[in-house]
Each structure stands twice: as C-alpha cells, then as structure tokens.
Enzyme design. Structure first.
Site, PDB file in Angstrom:
ATOM      1  N   LEU A  32      15.931   3.266  -1.691  1.00 31.12           N
ATOM      2  CA  LEU A  32      14.324   2.802  -0.951  1.00 31.12           C
ATOM      3  C   LEU A  32      13.808   1.782  -1.322  1.00 31.12           C
ATOM      4  O   LEU A  32      12.910   1.361  -2.644  1.00 31.12           O
ATOM      5  CB  LEU A  32      13.615   4.347  -1.778  1.00 31.12           C
ATOM      6  CG  LEU A  32      14.391   5.687  -1.435  1.00 31.12           C
ATOM      7  CD1 LEU A  32      14.058   6.595  -2.576  1.00 31.12           C
ATOM      8  CD2 LEU A  32      14.279   6.069  -0.591  1.00 31.12           C
ATOM      9  N   ASP A  33      13.185   1.604  -0.767  1.00 28.75           N
ATOM     10  CA  ASP A  33      12.255   0.191  -1.226  1.00 28.75           C
ATOM     11  C   ASP A  33      11.249   0.371  -0.993  1.00 28.75           C
ATOM     12  O   ASP A  33      10.577   1.563  -1.030  1.00 28.75           O
ATOM     13  CB  ASP A  33      12.694  -0.892   0.324  1.00 28.75           C
ATOM     14  CG  ASP A  33      12.002  -0.612   1.178  1.00 28.75           C
ATOM     15  OD1 ASP A  33      11.557   0.507   1.979  1.00 28.75           O
ATOM     16  OD2 ASP A  33      12.770  -0.980   2.476  1.00 28.75           O
ATOM     17  N   SER A  34      10.426  -0.685  -1.257  1.00 35.57           N
ATOM     18  CA  SER A  34       8.203   0.034  -1.420  1.00 35.57           C
ATOM     19  C   SER A  34       8.103   0.811  -0.149  1.00 35.57           C
ATOM     20  O   SER A  34       7.495   1.128   0.369  1.00 35.57           O
ATOM     21  CB  SER A  34       7.462  -1.159  -1.176  1.00 35.57           C
ATOM     22  OG  SER A  34       7.553  -2.520  -0.414  1.00 35.57           O
TER      23      SER A  34
END
Length: 73
Positions: A32-34
């Site tokens: 999961l990225d930002s």
C-alpha cells in the site's frame, strides 16, 4: 472487532478476499502506498464514524486499530 473490520476493509480495497493480514502487517508489506493509505483511512473513518489523524507514525495495522479504538472509546 475493530481489527476484523479493518481486515475486511483492506481485503475489499485490494480485492483480495484471502489477503493475509495480522496486527504486525505493515502498509509496505501489504503493498500500500501513501495514496492507498489515505483512501483506506477515509474509508475506515466512514465505517467507524470517527476521525483518524493521519500520522507518519502509522506503519502497521496495529497502529491503525489502536487509533480507531482510541477514537471510538
């Protein structure tokens, strides 16, 4: 109960019903990225009818669960 709901939200978001999630899982491990994190926090706020303060210290599922439990207590 909070953990189970968070896992359900994560699995729906990632469209992976069998996604392995533990309290120690990190956002990085879950790929999961930002942007994903922001979207998930917004969804969790809606699901739990609360406000969650985004913080760079949020790194694991346990961090998120703790914040939600504190917010709804």
């Amino acid at each position: 109960m909070v953990f189970e709901k968070v896992v359900e939200i994560l699995r729906n978001y990632k469209e992976e019903p069998e996604l392995e999630v533990s309290m120690d899982s990190t956002f990085e491990e879950l790929e999961l990225d930002s942007l994903d994190t922001v979207e998930l926090v917004m969804e969790m706020e809606e699901s739990f009818d609360t406000s969650i303060e985004m913080d760079t210290e949020l790194k694991t599922i346990a961090d998120v669960v703790g914040l939600i439990e504190k917010a709804i207590a």
